[in-house]
Every structure is written in C-alpha cells, then in structure tokens.
Scaffold this motif. Structure first.
Motif, short mmCIF file in Angstrom:
data_model
loop_
_atom_site.label_atom_id
_atom_site.label_comp_id
_atom_site.label_asym_id
_atom_site.label_seq_id
_atom_site.Cartn_x
_atom_site.Cartn_y
_atom_site.Cartn_z
N MET A 6 85.03 60.52 118.19
CA MET A 6 84.67 62.33 118.07
C MET A 6 85.74 62.98 118.14
SD MET A 6 83.37 64.19 121.48
CE MET A 6 81.75 63.56 122.16
N LYS A 7 85.22 64.09 116.42
CA LYS A 7 86.28 65.08 116.01
C LYS A 7 86.01 66.50 116.35
CE LYS A 7 88.47 63.49 112.18
NZ LYS A 7 89.71 63.58 111.45
N THR A 8 87.23 66.70 117.15
CA THR A 8 86.72 68.88 117.40
C THR A 8 87.32 69.26 116.07
OG1 THR A 8 88.78 69.25 118.52
CG2 THR A 8 86.61 67.89 119.17
N GLU A 9 87.81 70.66 116.34
CA GLU A 9 88.89 70.94 115.13
C GLU A 9 89.38 70.66 115.54
OE1 GLU A 9 90.18 76.16 113.82
OE2 GLU A 9 88.00 75.53 115.97
N ARG A 10 90.05 70.73 116.20
CA ARG A 10 91.79 70.05 115.96
C ARG A 10 91.81 68.84 116.56
NH1 ARG A 10 94.85 73.96 119.08
NH2 ARG A 10 93.35 73.51 121.31
N LEU A 11 91.02 67.98 117.04
CA LEU A 11 91.54 66.68 117.53
C LEU A 11 90.83 65.84 117.08
CD1 LEU A 11 91.63 68.30 121.57
CD2 LEU A 11 93.44 68.48 119.66
N SER A 12 91.15 64.44 117.06
CA SER A 12 90.27 63.64 116.84
C SER A 12 90.70 62.48 118.63
CB SER A 12 90.77 62.30 116.36
OG SER A 12 90.41 61.15 115.99
N ILE A 13 89.16 62.42 119.15
CA ILE A 13 89.66 61.72 120.26
C ILE A 13 89.07 60.18 120.37
CG2 ILE A 13 88.06 61.92 122.73
CD1 ILE A 13 88.12 64.19 122.33
N ARG A 14 89.55 59.00 120.00
CA ARG A 14 89.39 57.16 119.94
C ARG A 14 90.03 57.08 120.71
NH1 ARG A 14 94.60 55.57 118.32
NH2 ARG A 14 96.20 57.55 117.51
N ARG A 15 89.39 55.50 120.37
CA ARG A 15 90.55 54.49 120.84
C ARG A 15 91.62 54.47 120.76
NH1 ARG A 15 87.27 54.02 123.41
NH2 ARG A 15 88.04 52.56 125.05
N PHE A 16 92.32 54.25 121.79
CA PHE A 16 94.49 53.58 121.28
C PHE A 16 94.49 52.66 120.32
CE2 PHE A 16 94.94 56.31 125.13
CZ PHE A 16 95.95 56.66 125.21
N HIS A 17 95.01 52.68 120.30
CA HIS A 17 96.40 51.57 119.62
C HIS A 17 97.47 51.25 119.76
CE1 HIS A 17 92.51 52.71 116.31
NE2 HIS A 17 93.43 54.24 116.44
N LEU A 18 98.18 49.79 119.87
CA LEU A 18 99.06 49.67 119.91
C LEU A 18 100.46 50.29 119.29
CD1 LEU A 18 99.23 45.10 119.86
CD2 LEU A 18 99.09 47.58 122.29
N LEU A 19 99.95 50.92 118.12
CA LEU A 19 101.24 51.79 117.62
C LEU A 19 101.39 53.12 117.91
CD1 LEU A 19 100.20 50.66 114.09
CD2 LEU A 19 101.76 50.36 115.20
N ASP A 20 100.40 53.08 119.59
CA ASP A 20 100.19 54.56 120.59
C ASP A 20 101.19 54.64 121.62
OD1 ASP A 20 98.16 55.88 118.41
OD2 ASP A 20 97.45 55.07 119.71
N LEU A 21 101.92 53.59 121.63
CA LEU A 21 103.14 53.31 122.42
C LEU A 21 104.18 54.58 122.35
CD1 LEU A 21 103.73 52.04 124.96
CD2 LEU A 21 105.71 50.19 123.27
N GLN A 22 105.33 55.03 121.45
CA GLN A 22 106.29 55.78 121.76
C GLN A 22 105.37 56.96 122.15
OE1 GLN A 22 109.21 53.95 122.07
NE2 GLN A 22 109.37 55.94 122.45
N ASP A 23 104.34 57.80 121.63
CA ASP A 23 103.52 59.15 121.91
C ASP A 23 103.29 59.41 123.50
OD1 ASP A 23 104.12 59.49 119.40
OD2 ASP A 23 102.08 59.70 118.54
N LEU A 24 101.96 57.75 124.36
CA LEU A 24 101.93 57.92 125.53
C LEU A 24 103.18 57.24 126.13
CD1 LEU A 24 99.87 57.05 127.16
CD2 LEU A 24 99.86 54.91 126.96
N PHE A 25 104.65 56.69 125.29
CA PHE A 25 105.77 56.77 126.70
C PHE A 25 106.10 58.06 126.86
CE2 PHE A 25 110.27 56.33 126.87
CZ PHE A 25 110.16 55.23 128.30
N GLU A 26 105.96 58.99 126.12
CA GLU A 26 106.83 60.14 126.15
C GLU A 26 106.09 61.51 127.20
OE1 GLU A 26 106.40 64.44 123.40
OE2 GLU A 26 106.95 62.77 122.14
#
Length: 160
Positions: A6-26
C-alpha cells in the motif's frame, strides 16, 4: 483480503524482505524504541533475524518504508492477538519519531481494515507512551473503559 503493498504520500507499506535486517535491527536494538512495546528490552541481531524471517511470511505484519530514503523505518501490524478483533500495532525507528509517519501508516492500515470485514480494531499502548496515545486518539480511537489494569497498559478501540 490480503494486503501485499500500500502506498501513501511518503510511505510504502509492504511485505518484509530479508534485506530489511539492518533497518529492523536499528529499531529492535534501541532501548528507547523498544521500552514501550511488547518487546520491553532490546533484541540482538540473531533474534531480530529470526523475527524478520517470520514476518516475511506473516500476512498481518508489514514494513513501513520511507520512500524519500528507500529505508525501512518501522513495522506495522493488523493482527488478531488476544481476541477476535485485530490489533493495530507499530514501531518506528527513533530518528523518525515526530514526523507523522506513525499516523500516516496507521491511517492507511485502518483504511484497509474498513475495506475488509472487520467491525472493530483495537490497539494497546503503554501508559507512559504519550506519543502513541496521541496517535491513537488522532486516528479516532477511544480508550476502552475496561483498560484500568495498571500492568496491562491502555486499550483503545475503533468501531468501523
């Protein structure tokens, strides 16, 4: 009804990917971020990875990507946890607090809930998390009068 993106003006609300690990760990390793959540204490990298792997296959939890930076700055859920009504929950990286991102993401997910067959959405927050309390009120959610148990935090609800 399943939501992949789902898209908003500034955001993308999407499924997680394994490449999101560093951002999630933050987020999950930051004591200030997790102290008012169900986690209560920071997670190590391995525990965050296990959680991420689970969320990659969970149709009720999404990444919040800030499109300006193409960075995952939070997560959001609309998940049946303790009752038949789905619970709205979220977490944001500390450097993105106060930018209206939580409100924007939650409004989008509540719009999805309205299109689905949900009658009521609940949200829980720590009594000391004034920012989240304000977000929930701004969304039109009302504090449930049954949420007077000090240890359980506050329960909000929105009838759709």
């Amino acid at each position: 009804m399943i939501l992949d993106k789902m898209k908003t003006e500034r955001l993308s609300i999407r499924r997680f990917h394994l490449l999101d690990l560093q951002d999630l760990f933050e987020m999950t390793s930051n004591e200030q971020v997790v102290k008012s959540t169900g986690l209560r204490s920071p997670l190590d990298l391995n525990t965050t990875k296990i959680r991420l792997e689970s969320w990659c296959h969970d149709p009720e939890v999404w990444a919040i990507e800030y499109c300006v930076e193409f960075k995952v700055v939070g997560w959001i859920m609309l998940k049946k946890t303790t009752c038949d009504d789905p619970e709205l929950g979220y977490m944001l990286a500390q450097s993105y607090w106060g930018m209206g991102i939580a409100s924007e993401a939650c409004r989008a997910l509540l719009s999805f809930a309205r299109e689905s067959s949900f009658k009521r959405v609940i949200a829980k927050t720590d009594r000391t998390n004034h920012a989240s309390i304000n977000v929930l009120k701004k969304l039109g959610m009302s504090e449930n009068s049954d949420s007077n148990n000090e240890s359980e935090g506050l329960l909000f609800e929105l009838f759709i």
